[in-house]
Enzyme design. Sequence first.
Site, PDB file in Angstrom:
ATOM      1  N   SER A 141       4.341  -0.244  29.781  1.00  0.00           N
ATOM      2  CA  SER A 141       5.253  -1.383  29.891  1.00  0.00           C
ATOM      3  C   SER A 141       4.515  -2.640  29.481  1.00  0.00           C
ATOM      4  CB  SER A 141       5.758  -1.543  31.328  1.00  0.00           C
ATOM      5  OG  SER A 141       6.477  -2.757  31.474  1.00  0.00           O
ATOM      6  N   TYR A 155       4.460  -2.091  40.361  1.00  0.00           N
ATOM      7  CA  TYR A 155       4.827  -1.424  39.106  1.00  0.00           C
ATOM      8  C   TYR A 155       3.882  -1.822  37.980  1.00  0.00           C
ATOM      9  CZ  TYR A 155       7.643  -0.327  34.946  1.00  0.00           C
ATOM     10  OH  TYR A 155       8.080   0.141  33.727  1.00  0.00           O
TER      11      TYR A 155
END
Length: 246
Positions: A141, A155
Amino acid sequence: MSKLAKKVALVTGGSRGIGAAIAKRLAADGASVAITYAKDADAASAVVKAIEQSGGKAVAIQADSADTKAVQAAVEKAFTTFGRLDVLVNNAGTAIPKPFEETPIDEMDRVIDINVRGVLVATQTALKHIGEGGRIIMIGSCVGERVVAPGLVAYSATKGAVKMFAQGLSREVGSRGITVNNVQPGPIDTDLNPAAGDWAVPQKAATGLGRYGTVEEVAALVSFVAGPESSYITGANLTVDGGTNA
């Protein structure tokens, strides 16, 4: 001849969103594809059916990526089903957006188990079967490098770990002719992160292009990394984020 003809790919978390698009694209490029899914058998079956209707070969394997034994068994089943394994796409992941101080330990554990341990286990198992010319691809990501919005602390930490895992592993397996790369999406329009609503406003504003990306745009990059033309790319972090991290 299709660029991935006679290749076999395993896409974890391939029943929806980015994973489903990757599975369909790799199949369209000639690969036989295995996908894993956690719960939604109907969604996984729909992906397999779509691939088969287009003339491809696919199989769905139930495996929660937080379950080490299930992940190991899924990799082995993909290998035995098609007789080889050439491409592993570590796509399965989860996020539970909320302020870090308010995040329960059990939620953090699940994010870590799926996003980090699941990736390590799948990769370690797959390396027993992947040979010369093989590809290991992480779906990281853009927040693994730069966190532009609150609520994604745990995350982003897992995606930073995946980034370093890809870089380190590329050094270990390069002599075997295996490349390891990390594809880092930005805001992508999926059912988990739709390009509408209050949460989408700051994400769009953070991009250079002023829009969400599509799952097909991520799948196109993954397909390139999985193919023969990317043979000299390894240990790279390839961001497809509309300029979010520019």
